[in-house]
Design a protein around this motif. Structure first.
Motif, PDB file in Angstrom:
ATOM      1  N   ASN A 173       0.816  -1.214   0.000  1.00  0.00           N
ATOM      2  CA  ASN A 173       0.000   0.000   0.000  1.00  0.00           C
ATOM      3  C   ASN A 173       0.851   1.267   0.000  1.00  0.00           C
ATOM      4  O   ASN A 173       1.661   1.481   0.899  1.00  0.00           O
ATOM      5  N   THR A 174       0.646   2.103  -1.011  1.00  0.00           N
ATOM      6  CA  THR A 174       1.423   3.325  -1.190  1.00  0.00           C
ATOM      7  C   THR A 174       0.469   4.508  -1.274  1.00  0.00           C
ATOM      8  O   THR A 174      -0.626   4.401  -1.830  1.00  0.00           O
ATOM      9  N   TYR A 175       0.880   5.640  -0.734  1.00  0.00           N
ATOM     10  CA  TYR A 175       0.031   6.830  -0.727  1.00  0.00           C
ATOM     11  C   TYR A 175       0.897   8.069  -0.931  1.00  0.00           C
ATOM     12  O   TYR A 175       2.132   8.003  -0.835  1.00  0.00           O
ATOM     13  N   GLY A 176       0.251   9.195  -1.233  1.00  0.00           N
ATOM     14  CA  GLY A 176       0.978  10.441  -1.401  1.00  0.00           C
ATOM     15  C   GLY A 176       0.290  11.351  -2.397  1.00  0.00           C
ATOM     16  O   GLY A 176      -0.789  11.038  -2.917  1.00  0.00           O
ATOM     17  N   PRO A 177       0.892  12.520  -2.694  1.00  0.00           N
ATOM     18  CA  PRO A 177       0.337  13.428  -3.691  1.00  0.00           C
ATOM     19  C   PRO A 177       0.161  12.743  -5.042  1.00  0.00           C
ATOM     20  O   PRO A 177       0.879  11.801  -5.378  1.00  0.00           O
TER      21      PRO A 177
END
Length: 314
Positions: A173-177
């Motif tokens: 799971n990866t997140y960010g702008p």
């Protein structure tokens, strides 16, 4: 200077990868059909003379002279990949075949963006690369899970049969702008709901866990993996072993946004994994001591600031 092809290059992860590879002095060829990607993600790159953008679907053959290929093209959130499950599995399988064929012809090194979803609802915790997974082959998530598993098989077979230089990254799971406001994944859902004062929707009782890595850490891991010698094919887990429950994530986001939102609970979707945490021992050993550097609160603060700007502009 290398000429590097990125499929899905206008997407969340792809756009960050385009930016980083240009920063390192490469020529970047970005291919995207904009199903989940967006030109907004790469607007700042369009004036760069070493950046080229092509609208195309990876299920169609593609020809170019390149040194490296990052195959990222595929919708990654359940909302998007379940919208057209046949198209999803075509993207994973036919896209892999087309990109591997290109890599074989031009002798390019190619990296497959696989996923922690190949482990399904894991019976082993944390998940090492040696674990074969626990996947429902006919469930609502199988178009994505099995599509990515088949892509890994294709990559390994092209390597063993044809000598194609491959890398397989299993992304957690990866997140960010650059995440889409309507992305459908838990981090973006919670942040948007909190910023708009809406209830944060938790599926299940909130005790299920995930491990979240900030996008900058993932990009570093992908480029490190691509730069390894030919003997390193993967699969290699790329994720943050810091684990939290969905309820903890919701409470953290409410706190960081200063929101008055409450938490509401809904039934857990079919085949939704109960726990997910990467064993990154192999990555630490093979990728120049790579390890995630950005903790959850720091990464969430950056992501919240991005969504605040996006929501205010709309």
């Amino acid at each position: 200077m290398k000429r590097i092809l990125i499929t899905g290059g206008a997407g969340f992860i792809g756009s960050h990868l385009c930016k980083q590879l240009l920063k390192e002095g490469n020529e970047v060829l970005c291919v995207d059909n904009y199903f989940t990607g967006s030109k907004e993600n790469i607007l700042e790159l369009l004036d760069n003379p070493y950046f080229e953008l092509i609208r195309r679907d990876v299920t169609e053959p593609f020809y170019a002279e390149v040194d490296e290929i990052y195959n990222l093209a595929c919708p990654a959130s359940p909302v998007h990949y379940q919208y057209n499950p046949i198209k999803t599995i075509k993207t994973s399988v036919m896209g892999a075949i087309n990109m591997l064929g290109l890599a074989k012809r031009v002798k390019a090194k190619i990296l497959q963006a696989s996923t922690s979803e190949v482990y399904g609802d894991p019976a082993v915790h944390p998940q090492p690369e040696s674990y074969w997974g626990n996947v429902n082959p006919i469930g609502t998530r199988s178009c994505y899970d099995e599509g990515k598993r088949c892509a890994e098989t294709l990559f390994m077979d092209y390597h063993t049969q044809n000598g194609v230089a491959i890398k397989i990254a299993r992304i957690f799971n990866t997140y960010g702008p650059h995440m889409n406001i309507n992305d459908g994944r838990v981090v973006s859902n919670f942040i948007v709901q909190a910023l708009q004062g809406e209830p944060l929707t938790i599926f299940g009782d909130g005790s299920q866990t995930r491990s979240f890595q900030y996008v900058d850490d993932l990009i570093s891991g992908l480029t490190c993996l691509m730069s390894t010698n030919a003997e390193v094919t993967g699969p290699v887990n790329l994720g943050n072993p810091q684990e939290c429950t969905m309820l903890q994530l919701a409470e953290t986001i409410i706190d960081l946004t200063g929101s008055s939102s409450q938490v509401v609970f809904h039934p857990l979707p079919l085949d939704d994994p109960q726990q997910r945490r990467p064993d990154i021992s192999i990555a630490r050993e093979l990728l120049q001591d790579w390890e995630p550097q950005i903790d959850l609160k720091q990464g969430l603060s950056h992501t919240i600031a991005y969504f605040e700007k996006q929501l205010s502009s709309k």
